[in-house]
Design an enzyme around this catalytic site. Structure first.
Site, PDB file in Angstrom:
ATOM      1  N   THR A  81       1.092   9.623   1.146  1.00 18.93           N
ATOM      2  CA  THR A  81       1.359   8.894   2.253  1.00 18.93           C
ATOM      3  C   THR A  81       2.602   8.964   2.677  1.00 18.93           C
ATOM      4  OG1 THR A  81       0.677   6.840   3.022  1.00 18.93           O
ATOM      5  CG2 THR A  81       1.272   6.843   0.930  1.00 18.93           C
ATOM      6  N   ASP A  85      -8.070   7.948   2.473  1.00 18.02           N
ATOM      7  CA  ASP A  85      -8.404   7.849   4.018  1.00 18.02           C
ATOM      8  C   ASP A  85      -9.280   6.487   4.174  1.00 18.02           C
ATOM      9  OD1 ASP A  85      -8.355   8.712   6.565  1.00 18.02           O
ATOM     10  OD2 ASP A  85     -10.278   9.456   6.426  1.00 18.02           O
ATOM     11  N   LYS A 110       2.062   1.209   2.579  1.00 23.92           N
ATOM     12  CA  LYS A 110       0.869   1.677   1.694  1.00 23.92           C
ATOM     13  C   LYS A 110       1.270   2.340   0.261  1.00 23.92           C
ATOM     14  CE  LYS A 110      -2.487   3.881   4.254  1.00 23.92           C
ATOM     15  NZ  LYS A 110      -3.355   5.232   4.918  1.00 23.92           N
ATOM     16  N   LYS A 130      -3.802 -10.069   1.540  1.00 25.56           N
ATOM     17  CA  LYS A 130      -4.576  -9.155   1.774  1.00 25.56           C
ATOM     18  C   LYS A 130      -4.619  -8.087   1.012  1.00 25.56           C
ATOM     19  CE  LYS A 130      -4.527  -5.142   5.185  1.00 25.56           C
ATOM     20  NZ  LYS A 130      -3.701  -4.442   6.053  1.00 25.56           N
ATOM     21  N   ARG A 182      -8.337  -1.390   0.189  1.00 26.48           N
ATOM     22  CA  ARG A 182      -7.457  -0.617  -0.650  1.00 26.48           C
ATOM     23  C   ARG A 182      -7.460  -1.239  -1.868  1.00 26.48           C
ATOM     24  NH1 ARG A 182      -4.288   0.136   3.038  1.00 26.48           N
ATOM     25  NH2 ARG A 182      -5.276   2.067   3.660  1.00 26.48           N
TER      26      ARG A 182
END
Lengths: 201, 201
Positions: free
Chosen positions: B7, B69, B12, B175, B181
Site C-alpha cells: 500500500t 482492497d 493504512k 475506528k 479493516r
C-alpha cells in the site's frame, strides 16, 4: 447463467447442488464439458489449490466455475496432513492407509494434542479472475480406533464432540448439516447471491 | 521472513504494521523496493483486486506480499460504489465529489434503503500463488449530511449505529478497533501465524 462444479466426486457434487439450488444459476457438471484439463493440486494452502482449479477450469470452459479443496488439519502435527490429506501415506494411498498413517503419527499424543479440524475452501472464478474464496471449518478430535462405515477419508477417526459420534457414524444428511463443507457452502451461497444481485454475473 | 505491505497509504501501512507486530515477520514497505509495477485494479470484486495486487507484487519483489482492497457497499444501489469506491464520481474524483455523488444516488431513500457496509479484503501471496484471502465487514447507515473531520473517503457519511458516530467523528484508534479493516487484519494475523507455524513461510 451457468455454474460449472469442478469436482469428479458425485457425492460432493450432489451436496453442492443441494446447497445452491435456490440460486438463479444452472449447475453443470464436469461430465458435460469435453476435454477439460487435469489440474495439478500443488498449492501450499487449500485456498491456493481451490483457486488454481476454479480459474483453470473457468478459462478452459468459458464458464463461471466453483472448485473446492479440503482436508484435515492437526495443529500438533504442524498442520499435517493438510493439503496432503488425500496422499498422506503416499501418492496412491488408500483411505485405510492414510488413517493408519495418521494414527501412527499421533502415537503417544493425548488430550488436546489430538485436536483436529476439517477445513474446506471454496473458490469461485470467472474466466478472467478468482471472484472470491470462502473457508469453512469443523473442529473435532482424532480417536484411537476407527468407528463407523459412512463417509470417506478420515471420517472414521474424526470425532465430533458435540454428538460424540465420528463423521463415519453419522447419517450423510447430518454430516452435511454441520460439516466444514456445509459451512463454506452456506457462505458461498450468500456471496453468489450478492454477486448475482449486483449484476456481476 | 519478510512481508511486503502493498500500500502507498501511510496510514493504512501503520494500521497493518500495528496489527501484525507480534508475528515473527519483518514488515517491508513499497518504498524499500525499487521499480515495482503499478497494478491496475480492474477486478470485479474486492477479492479479485487484492489477489491481483498481492500476486503481482510478490512476483516482482520475490517476497511474501500482503495487499488489500476495500470500499463501501450499498445494497440498495446494487452494491455500488463497491470496487469503484475511489472513483465513484469519475476517474480523478475527490473524496468530496464521491460523497456528493453518493448522496445524490440515495436521494429519496430512507430507513433500511440507506444501509451500507464497509468491506475490506486482504490477500496474501507468495511469488508462486495467492495463499489466502480474508474478508472483513462493518455495517452502518449513510446519513444525509457529512459529519466529522477524521478519516477519509466516505467516513463522514458512514454512521456506526452502535455509537451514533460517523467514522469521521471517531478518533482513529477507535475506528481502527471496530473497522472492516481491523476485522480482516485480526483474522489475517491468525492465518499468517498458522502458516508460519506450519513452516509454510
Amino acid at each position: 447463467m451457468q455454474l460449472l462444479i469442478a469436482t469428479k466426486n458425485l457425492g460432493k457434487r450432489r451436496e453442492i447442488e443441494a446447497a445452491l439450488k435456490d440460486l438463479p444459476l444452472d449447475i453443470v457438471g464436469l461430465d458435460a464439458i469435453p476435454d477439460l484439463p487435469d489440474v495439478v493440486e500443488d498449492g501450499r494452502t487449500f485456498a491456493a489449490n481451490a483457486s488454481k482449479k476454479a480459474l483453470a477450469l473457468a478459462r478452459a470452459s468459458g464458464m463461471l466455475t466453483l472448485a473446492d479443496d479440503s482436508g484435515l488439519v492437526v495443529d500438533a502435527l504442524g498442520g499435517e496432513p493438510g493439503v496432503h490429506s488425500a496422499r498422506y501415506a503416499g501418492p496412491r494411498a488408500t483411505n485405510d492407509e492414510n488413517n493408519r498413517h495418521l494414527l501412527e503419527a499421533l502415537k503417544g499424543f493425548t488430550g488436546k494434542q489430538r485436536s483436529a479440524r476439517f477445513v474446506c475452501v471454496i473458490a469461485v472464478a470467472s474466466p478472467a479472475e478468482v471472484l472470491f474464496t470462502i473457508r469453512g471449518e469443523c473442529a473435532g478430535t482424532i480417536i484411537e480406533e476407527p468407528r463407523g462405515k459412512n463417509g470417506f477419508g478420515y471420517d472414521p477417526l474424526f470425532l465430533y464432540p458435540l454428538q460424540n459420534l465420528t463423521f463415519a457414524e453419522m447419517p450423510a444428511a447430518e454430516k452435511n448439516r454441520i460439516s466444514h463443507r456445509a459451512k463454506a457452502l452456506a457462505q458461498t451461497k450468500n456471496e453468489l447471491e450478492r454477486l448475482v444481485k449486483m449484476g456481476l454475473m
